[in-house]
Design a protein around this motif. Structure first.
Motif, short mmCIF file in Angstrom:
data_model
loop_
_atom_site.label_atom_id
_atom_site.label_comp_id
_atom_site.label_asym_id
_atom_site.label_seq_id
_atom_site.Cartn_x
_atom_site.Cartn_y
_atom_site.Cartn_z
N THR A 127 49.78 87.11 54.20
CA THR A 127 51.05 86.35 54.23
C THR A 127 51.19 85.03 54.13
O THR A 127 52.48 85.15 54.58
N GLN A 128 49.84 84.22 54.24
CA GLN A 128 49.82 82.67 53.96
C GLN A 128 50.77 83.00 55.39
O GLN A 128 51.26 81.49 55.93
N ASN A 129 50.82 83.31 56.71
CA ASN A 129 51.43 83.17 57.88
C ASN A 129 53.28 82.93 57.62
O ASN A 129 53.49 82.75 58.49
N ARG A 130 53.46 83.67 56.74
CA ARG A 130 54.79 83.76 56.68
C ARG A 130 55.42 85.00 57.55
O ARG A 130 54.92 85.95 57.89
N THR A 131 56.68 85.16 57.87
CA THR A 131 57.51 86.24 58.72
C THR A 131 58.04 87.43 58.17
O THR A 131 58.07 88.22 58.35
N ASP A 132 58.24 87.13 56.60
CA ASP A 132 58.86 87.86 55.14
C ASP A 132 57.84 87.62 54.58
O ASP A 132 57.23 86.88 54.28
N TRP A 133 57.61 89.44 53.97
CA TRP A 133 56.74 89.32 53.29
C TRP A 133 57.49 90.44 51.81
O TRP A 133 57.57 91.49 52.73
N THR A 134 57.37 90.56 50.74
CA THR A 134 57.00 91.11 49.65
C THR A 134 56.55 91.81 48.13
O THR A 134 55.90 90.40 47.69
N LEU A 135 55.74 92.96 48.24
CA LEU A 135 54.89 92.96 47.55
C LEU A 135 54.87 93.41 46.87
O LEU A 135 55.63 94.48 46.47
N GLN A 136 55.14 93.41 45.30
CA GLN A 136 55.79 94.56 44.16
C GLN A 136 53.70 95.16 43.65
O GLN A 136 53.12 94.55 43.26
N LEU A 137 53.99 95.64 42.90
CA LEU A 137 52.88 96.75 42.34
C LEU A 137 53.40 97.30 41.21
O LEU A 137 55.01 97.96 41.16
N THR A 138 52.88 96.71 40.35
CA THR A 138 53.22 97.14 38.70
C THR A 138 51.96 97.37 38.32
O THR A 138 50.86 97.42 38.69
N GLU A 139 52.30 97.59 36.96
CA GLU A 139 51.53 99.41 36.30
C GLU A 139 51.10 96.94 34.78
O GLU A 139 51.52 96.73 34.30
N SER A 140 50.52 96.90 34.34
CA SER A 140 49.42 95.61 33.28
C SER A 140 49.07 96.94 32.83
O SER A 140 47.72 96.12 32.79
N ALA A 141 49.31 96.69 31.94
CA ALA A 141 48.19 97.62 30.35
C ALA A 141 47.66 99.08 31.08
O ALA A 141 46.71 99.25 30.66
N GLY A 142 48.60 99.34 31.86
CA GLY A 142 48.27 100.75 31.99
C GLY A 142 47.12 100.84 33.08
O GLY A 142 46.50 101.94 33.77
N ALA A 143 47.20 99.96 33.72
CA ALA A 143 45.97 98.92 35.14
C ALA A 143 46.77 98.74 35.74
O ALA A 143 48.28 98.23 35.83
N PRO A 144 46.84 99.38 37.15
CA PRO A 144 47.93 98.66 37.98
C PRO A 144 47.35 97.17 38.77
O PRO A 144 46.43 97.14 38.74
N SER A 145 48.75 96.59 38.96
CA SER A 145 48.54 94.57 39.18
C SER A 145 49.38 95.30 40.97
O SER A 145 49.86 95.62 40.96
#
Length: 176
Positions: A127-145
């Protein structure tokens, strides 16, 4: 006719309410957004006051976000495991923690199987020491990223660094 005193009081209260709302600090949290076509279940691991813990499951429908940790992120590193409930793919890693099929909160990362849990590989979120973090789960050419808060930052193959303040032994068990 509108009473000018009542109108003035109403405007003053509305303005003060708006200023107070702006003065309220933003709510800090760790959010996971599901940018895939399927339902995703997410579990989280982190260093708590009592030691390492893992908890789950947060179900995140396609196109939706879920808060999986509320409050300021007190640690730099958090660990995540997510699974595509329909397609069967997963977002995993090399930091092993305990999970189970039902909703869980598990303290400790040692002896998962002997304690009746599954031993599951989590990936690290810096989180690079941030107090707030949003992560996106995506599919890239059928593989999760995985995409972090800076949309251009692809974390598909994250470095599994361990915070020196939160040591794990090579087999990922708590040293304390």
């Amino acid at each position: 006719m509108v009473n000018p005193i009542r109108l003035g009081s109403t405007l003053l209260l509305a303005t003060l309410g708006g200023l107070m709302a702006m003065a309220t600090p933003a709510q800090a949290e760790l959010r996971i957004c599901n940018e895939t076509a399927n339902l995703v279940s997410v579990s989280l691991g982190y260093r708590a006051e009592r030691g390492w813990m893992s908890e789950g499951w947060w179900q995140t429908p396609p196109g939706d976000c879920r808060t999986i940790f509320q409050g300021d992120l007190a640690r730099r590193f958090y660990y995540l495991y997510a699974v595509d409930d329909i397609g069967g793919g997963s977002w995993d890693g090399q930091v092993f923690m305990c999970t189970r099929d039902e909703t869980f909160t598990i303290f400790g990362v040692e002896d998962c199987l002997a304690r009746g849990y599954e031993r599951t590989g989590f990936f690290e979120i810096d989180t690079q020491n941030r107090t707030d973090w949003t992560l996106q789960l995506t599919e890239s050419a059928g593989a999760p990223s995985i995409v972090g808060p800076d949309l251009g930052e692809d974390l598909e193959d994250p470095a599994f660094l361990v915070d020196p303040d939160e040591p794990l032994t090579p087999d990922n068990t708590d040293t304390q």
